[in-house]
Design an enzyme around this catalytic site. Sequence first.
Site, mmCIF file in Angstrom:
data_model
loop_
_atom_site.group_PDB
_atom_site.id
_atom_site.type_symbol
_atom_site.label_atom_id
_atom_site.label_comp_id
_atom_site.label_asym_id
_atom_site.label_seq_id
_atom_site.Cartn_x
_atom_site.Cartn_y
_atom_site.Cartn_z
ATOM 1 C CE LYS A 113 -3.848 -0.702 4.830
ATOM 2 N NZ LYS A 113 -5.119 -0.066 5.235
ATOM 3 C CG HIS B 237 -2.115 -0.874 1.081
ATOM 4 N ND1 HIS B 237 -2.057 -2.213 1.376
ATOM 5 C CD2 HIS B 237 -3.398 -0.636 0.669
ATOM 6 C CE1 HIS B 237 -3.243 -2.768 1.159
ATOM 7 N NE2 HIS B 237 -4.070 -1.829 0.729
#
EC number: 1.17.1.8
Length: 269
Positions: free
Chosen positions: A160, A156
Site C-alpha cells: 500500500k 495494511h
Amino acid sequence: MTPLKIAIAGANGRMGRVLVEAVNNHPDTVLSGALEHSGSEALGLDAGYAVGLKTGIAISDDVDAVLAQSDVLIDFTRPEPTLKHLQKCVEKQVNIIIGTTGFDDAGKAAIHTAAEQTGIVFAANFSVGVNLTFHILDTVARVLNEGYDIEIIEGHHRHKVDAPSGTALRMGEVIAGALGRDLKQCAVYGREGHTGPRDPSTIGFATVRAGDIVGDHTALFATDGERVEITHKAGSRMTFAAGAVRAAVWVNGKTGLYDMQDVLGLNNR
C-alpha cells in the site's frame, strides 16, 4: 432485466482481479471491459485469467472503446489515472465508482465537479461493515464527547502506497465532525522523540505496513479508568469488491456525488 455492463480499471491489479470476480458473481451485472495501462504484460489476456474465469473480455488499454460499451466503470487504481478515467466517463456519460484513495484537494474538487454531469459513488471503503463502523463512530463520539483521548490505528499490506489509509482518515473525519472539530487542524500523524504531554483536542494516527494485511482499523477512545475500542478487520478483498458492485447497481440512472453511506441508506436515518 438487462444486466448492468461494468468495466474494471486496473483489472490486473490485486483489487482489479477480485472486482472481475465480483462482477461475475453478481446476478445483475456483466463484465463489459477491463483496462490496464499501456505496456502492461496483461494486455490481450482474458480479464479473468488470474482468478480462473473465462470472461471473453480481453484486457485493453483503449479507454474510449471500453467505456463505449459500458454503463459504469469501477476504479480502484491511483489518483492520476482515476482522474483521467473520470474525465472520459463524463464525456461518455458513464457512471463511475471510485475506490481510489490519496487524492489531494484539487483531485477531490475535480470529482465534485464531474458529479454535476454523471453519477459517482466515491468512498474511502466499500465494505458494508466498515460503513456501519463509520455510523457507529459518529454515535460513540457524540456520546463520549470531550474527556477521551482518541487514536486511530490502521494496518495494511506492504504494497500500500498511501498512509494513513483513506479509511483511517474517514474515521477521523467522522469523529472530528461529531465533536465539532476540523480534522486538518487536530490530526497528529505519528509521534517521535520528546513530544511533551498529549494535547487532548488532537486525534492521533498510527500506521502499520506489513505482510499481506488486507485492512485492520481501530478507533480508540481512552480516559482514566476505561477504554472503548471500535475495530474492523477485513479478511478478504472480496468484501470491498462486492460492495463496489453493489454501489454500481445502486447508482445506475442517477447523477450526483454519493458515498457508500448513501448506497446503504445510512444517510437517511
